[in-house]
Write a protein that holds these residues in place. Structure first.
Motif, PDB file in Angstrom:
ATOM      1  N   PRO A 109      -8.518  15.863  64.086  1.00  0.00           N
ATOM      2  CA  PRO A 109      -9.751  16.600  64.406  1.00  0.00           C
ATOM      3  C   PRO A 109     -10.582  16.906  63.161  1.00  0.00           C
ATOM      4  CG  PRO A 109      -7.818  18.017  64.622  1.00  0.00           C
ATOM      5  CD  PRO A 109      -7.314  16.630  64.366  1.00  0.00           C
ATOM      6  N   ASN A 110     -11.780  17.414  63.349  1.00  0.00           N
ATOM      7  CA  ASN A 110     -12.626  17.810  62.220  1.00  0.00           C
ATOM      8  C   ASN A 110     -11.852  18.745  61.311  1.00  0.00           C
ATOM      9  OD1 ASN A 110     -15.337  17.982  64.506  1.00  0.00           O
ATOM     10  ND2 ASN A 110     -15.082  16.461  62.919  1.00  0.00           N
ATOM     11  N   GLY A 111     -11.950  18.500  60.025  1.00  0.00           N
ATOM     12  CA  GLY A 111     -11.310  19.378  59.053  1.00  0.00           C
ATOM     13  C   GLY A 111      -9.822  19.152  58.891  1.00  0.00           C
ATOM     14  N   ALA A 112      -9.294  18.062  59.476  1.00  0.00           N
ATOM     15  CA  ALA A 112      -7.850  17.805  59.409  1.00  0.00           C
ATOM     16  C   ALA A 112      -7.403  17.376  58.016  1.00  0.00           C
ATOM     17  CB  ALA A 112      -7.467  16.728  60.421  1.00  0.00           C
ATOM     18  N   GLY A 113      -8.332  16.868  57.212  1.00  0.00           N
ATOM     19  CA  GLY A 113      -7.971  16.441  55.861  1.00  0.00           C
ATOM     20  C   GLY A 113      -8.083  14.938  55.638  1.00  0.00           C
ATOM     21  N   LYS A 114      -8.730  14.243  56.546  1.00  0.00           N
ATOM     22  CA  LYS A 114      -8.839  12.778  56.437  1.00  0.00           C
ATOM     23  C   LYS A 114      -9.674  12.366  55.216  1.00  0.00           C
ATOM     24  CE  LYS A 114     -10.808  12.520  60.501  1.00  0.00           C
ATOM     25  NZ  LYS A 114     -10.834  13.972  60.831  1.00  0.00           N
ATOM     26  N   THR A 115     -10.869  12.943  55.110  1.00  0.00           N
ATOM     27  CA  THR A 115     -11.743  12.579  53.991  1.00  0.00           C
ATOM     28  C   THR A 115     -11.121  13.009  52.664  1.00  0.00           C
ATOM     29  OG1 THR A 115     -13.719  12.673  55.374  1.00  0.00           O
ATOM     30  CG2 THR A 115     -14.061  12.923  53.016  1.00  0.00           C
ATOM     31  N   THR A 116     -10.495  14.169  52.645  1.00  0.00           N
ATOM     32  CA  THR A 116      -9.842  14.629  51.419  1.00  0.00           C
ATOM     33  C   THR A 116      -8.749  13.646  50.998  1.00  0.00           C
ATOM     34  OG1 THR A 116     -10.291  16.913  52.081  1.00  0.00           O
ATOM     35  CG2 THR A 116      -8.642  16.591  50.361  1.00  0.00           C
TER      36      THR A 116
ATOM     37  N   ILE B 126      -7.769  27.215  50.685  1.00  0.00           N
ATOM     38  CA  ILE B 126      -7.773  26.278  51.819  1.00  0.00           C
ATOM     39  C   ILE B 126      -6.818  25.125  51.552  1.00  0.00           C
ATOM     40  CG2 ILE B 126      -9.170  24.653  53.175  1.00  0.00           C
ATOM     41  CD1 ILE B 126     -11.601  26.405  52.573  1.00  0.00           C
TER      42      ILE B 126
ATOM     43  N   HIS C  88     -12.835   8.852  64.865  1.00  0.00           N
ATOM     44  CA  HIS C  88     -12.712   9.810  65.967  1.00  0.00           C
ATOM     45  C   HIS C  88     -12.695   9.073  67.293  1.00  0.00           C
ATOM     46  CE1 HIS C  88     -12.916  13.622  63.922  1.00  0.00           C
ATOM     47  NE2 HIS C  88     -13.816  13.110  63.113  1.00  0.00           N
TER      48      HIS C  88
ATOM     49  N   GLN D  87     -17.893   8.478  54.266  1.00  0.00           N
ATOM     50  CA  GLN D  87     -18.328   9.039  55.552  1.00  0.00           C
ATOM     51  C   GLN D  87     -19.846   9.250  55.535  1.00  0.00           C
ATOM     52  OE1 GLN D  87     -16.108  12.545  56.609  1.00  0.00           O
ATOM     53  NE2 GLN D  87     -17.136  12.779  58.575  1.00  0.00           N
TER      54      GLN D  87
ATOM     55  N   ALA E 163      -6.134  21.755  52.373  1.00  0.00           N
ATOM     56  CA  ALA E 163      -6.826  20.643  53.035  1.00  0.00           C
ATOM     57  C   ALA E 163      -5.845  19.540  53.433  1.00  0.00           C
ATOM     58  CB  ALA E 163      -7.909  20.086  52.121  1.00  0.00           C
TER      59      ALA E 163
ATOM     60  N   GLU F 208     -14.742   6.753  58.708  1.00  0.00           N
ATOM     61  CA  GLU F 208     -15.562   6.721  59.927  1.00  0.00           C
ATOM     62  C   GLU F 208     -16.609   5.601  59.879  1.00  0.00           C
ATOM     63  OE1 GLU F 208     -16.653  10.431  61.644  1.00  0.00           O
ATOM     64  OE2 GLU F 208     -15.052  11.505  60.633  1.00  0.00           O
TER      65      GLU F 208
ATOM     66  N   TYR G 267      -8.111  23.571  48.197  1.00  0.00           N
ATOM     67  CA  TYR G 267      -9.398  24.003  47.649  1.00  0.00           C
ATOM     68  C   TYR G 267      -9.342  25.524  47.675  1.00  0.00           C
ATOM     69  CZ  TYR G 267     -11.336  19.293  48.369  1.00  0.00           C
ATOM     70  OH  TYR G 267     -11.582  17.946  48.336  1.00  0.00           O
TER      71      TYR G 267
HETATM   72  N1  LIG Z   1     -15.198  20.141  48.266  1.00  0.00           N
HETATM   73  C1  LIG Z   1     -14.581  21.018  49.067  1.00  0.00           C
HETATM   74  N2  LIG Z   1     -14.523  22.327  48.766  1.00  0.00           N
HETATM   75  C2  LIG Z   1     -13.878  23.205  49.558  1.00  0.00           C
HETATM   76  N3  LIG Z   1     -13.252  22.871  50.699  1.00  0.00           N
HETATM   77  C3  LIG Z   1     -13.275  21.592  51.070  1.00  0.00           C
HETATM   78  C4  LIG Z   1     -13.941  20.593  50.284  1.00  0.00           C
HETATM   79  N4  LIG Z   1     -13.788  19.397  50.908  1.00  0.00           N
HETATM   80  C5  LIG Z   1     -13.079  19.635  52.018  1.00  0.00           C
HETATM   81  N5  LIG Z   1     -12.773  20.956  52.119  1.00  0.00           N
HETATM   82  C6  LIG Z   1     -11.982  21.568  53.202  1.00  0.00           C
HETATM   83  O1  LIG Z   1     -10.806  20.799  53.379  1.00  0.00           O
HETATM   84  C7  LIG Z   1     -10.474  20.696  54.760  1.00  0.00           C
HETATM   85  C8  LIG Z   1     -10.384  19.232  55.130  1.00  0.00           C
HETATM   86  O2  LIG Z   1     -11.667  18.645  55.095  1.00  0.00           O
HETATM   87  P1  LIG Z   1     -11.918  17.077  55.261  1.00  0.00           P
HETATM   88  O3  LIG Z   1     -13.337  16.805  54.944  1.00  0.00           O
HETATM   89  O4  LIG Z   1     -10.885  16.357  54.489  1.00  0.00           O
HETATM   90  O5  LIG Z   1     -11.653  16.896  56.828  1.00  0.00           O
HETATM   91  P2  LIG Z   1     -11.847  15.615  57.763  1.00  0.00           P
HETATM   92  O6  LIG Z   1     -10.537  15.377  58.434  1.00  0.00           O
HETATM   93  O7  LIG Z   1     -12.423  14.488  56.993  1.00  0.00           O
HETATM   94  O8  LIG Z   1     -12.877  16.147  58.855  1.00  0.00           O
HETATM   95  P3  LIG Z   1     -14.088  15.383  59.652  1.00  0.00           P
HETATM   96  O9  LIG Z   1     -13.450  14.724  60.824  1.00  0.00           O
HETATM   97  O10 LIG Z   1     -14.960  16.519  60.088  1.00  0.00           O
HETATM   98  O11 LIG Z   1     -14.754  14.441  58.702  1.00  0.00           O
HETATM   99  C9  LIG Z   1     -11.551  21.481  55.518  1.00  0.00           C
HETATM  100  O12 LIG Z   1     -11.046  22.779  55.776  1.00  0.00           O
HETATM  101  C10 LIG Z   1     -12.697  21.538  54.529  1.00  0.00           C
HETATM  102  O13 LIG Z   1     -13.475  22.702  54.717  1.00  0.00           O
END
Ligand SMILES: Nc1ncnc2c1ncn2[C@@H]1O[C@H](COP(=O)(O)OP(=O)(O)OP(=O)(O)O)[C@@H](O)[C@H]1O
Ligand SMILES: [Mg+2]
Length: 282
Positions: A35-42, A14, A190, A81, A16, A158, A11
């Protein structure tokens, strides 16, 4: 049923998700931890065609997520999520709306809806507005909705966040019964215990990269099945050993001073996570 080959997402600046490659077999429950922000949801968003990868490829149920998004969508169910139910509709209406979106024949809808509301134990609340539901009820409805069109692959981001221990276990039972029907499940969590109890294999990701992938038992065995913690002046030092005897021996040898103490226990997945990432789960 799921294959990632060098899947990457940026992104802007970033990063992701970076160069993820793994496969998930039919009927497997696969957990993504990180952990938070690891990239799971992406990762889930790319696999479910909601976000385009920057590079790399992925296939779900044999279909390329970029080239054949419709075929992928037909094969999958998603429980995101963030709860995205329509609060102004009843539970039944939420499911009906979803069934229409998926062009399910009218005669199938009613039966499937009753079946699923029973499955997630919401039949008594079927005709109540969702805005009046508790968090756990909404989560269960979200899973029912994801299952509506009988998907072969289920993505759960989650699925048990914020649920009480009893409700969480009910959802584990639901997921296990889906596995026994041959449904493939990719979930994020988590909760260490959830991954240990439920997942056939787990992938640990950190800063967008896969840093370990194996069954919970193998991940623990690789680290050493027994953990010894030696306490000294308010600090704990942790080591891992393949056998309890070796752990006890180490503890006895290193906890010699008067104020020292040690304990030996079985290694858990949280130990694996901390050793690999240097971070603690929330
Ligand atoms: N739409 C977006 N625009 C910009 N950055 C994004 C976007 N979606 C995710 N990110 C960034 O991508 C990285 C991964 O985010 P993601 O949501 O995939 O993490 P996660 O592992 O699901 O975290 P969590 O456990 O908090 O749900 C983070 O740095 C986040 O800020
Ligand atoms: Mg997430």
């Amino acid at each position: 049923m799921i294959r990632l080959d060098g899947l990457t997402k940026y992104y802007g600046d970033i990063r992701a998700v970076h160069n993820l490659s793994f496969t998930v077999e039919k009927g497997e429950v696969f957990g993504l931890l990180g952990p938070n922000g690891a990239g799971k949801t992406t990762t889930i968003r790319m696999l479910t065609t909601l976000t385009k990868p920057t590079s790399g490829r992925a296939w779900v149920a044999g279909h390329d997520v970029v080239a054949e998004p419709l075929a992928v969508k037909r094969s999958i169910g998603i429980a995101p999520q963030h709860l995205n139910l329509d609060g102004e509709l009843t539970a039944r209406e939420n499911l009906e709306f979803h069934a229409k979106l998926y062009h399910m024949p009218r005669h199938e809808r009613g039966k499937r809806i009753s079946e699923l509301l029973g499955f997630v134990e919401l039949e008594k609340r079927a005709d109540d507005l969702v805005e009046g539901f508790s968090g756990g009820m909404k989560r269960r409805l979200l899973i029912a909705r994801a299952l509506m069109h009988r998907p072969r692959v289920l993505f759960l981001d989650e699925p048990t966040v914020g649920l009480d221990p009893v409700t969480r276990r009910k959802i584990w039972d639901l997921i296990r019964s889906l596995r026994s029907e041959g449904v493939t499940v990719l979930l994020t969590t988590h909760y260490i215990e959830e991954a240990e109890q439920l997942c056939d294999r787990v992938g640990i990701i950190n800063e967008g990269q896969l840093i370990a992938l194996d069954s919970p038992a193998n991940l623990k065995r690789k680290l050493g099945n027994f953990a010894v913690e030696v306490y000294h002046e308010g600090r704990a030092e942790r080591r891992f050993f393949p056998t309890r005897e070796e752990a006890l021996e180490y503890g006895a040898e290193h906890a010699r001073c008067k104020a020292c103490d040690f304990s030996v226990r079985e290694t858990n997945l949280e130990d694996v996570f901390i050793e690999l990432t240097g971070r603690r789960f929330e």
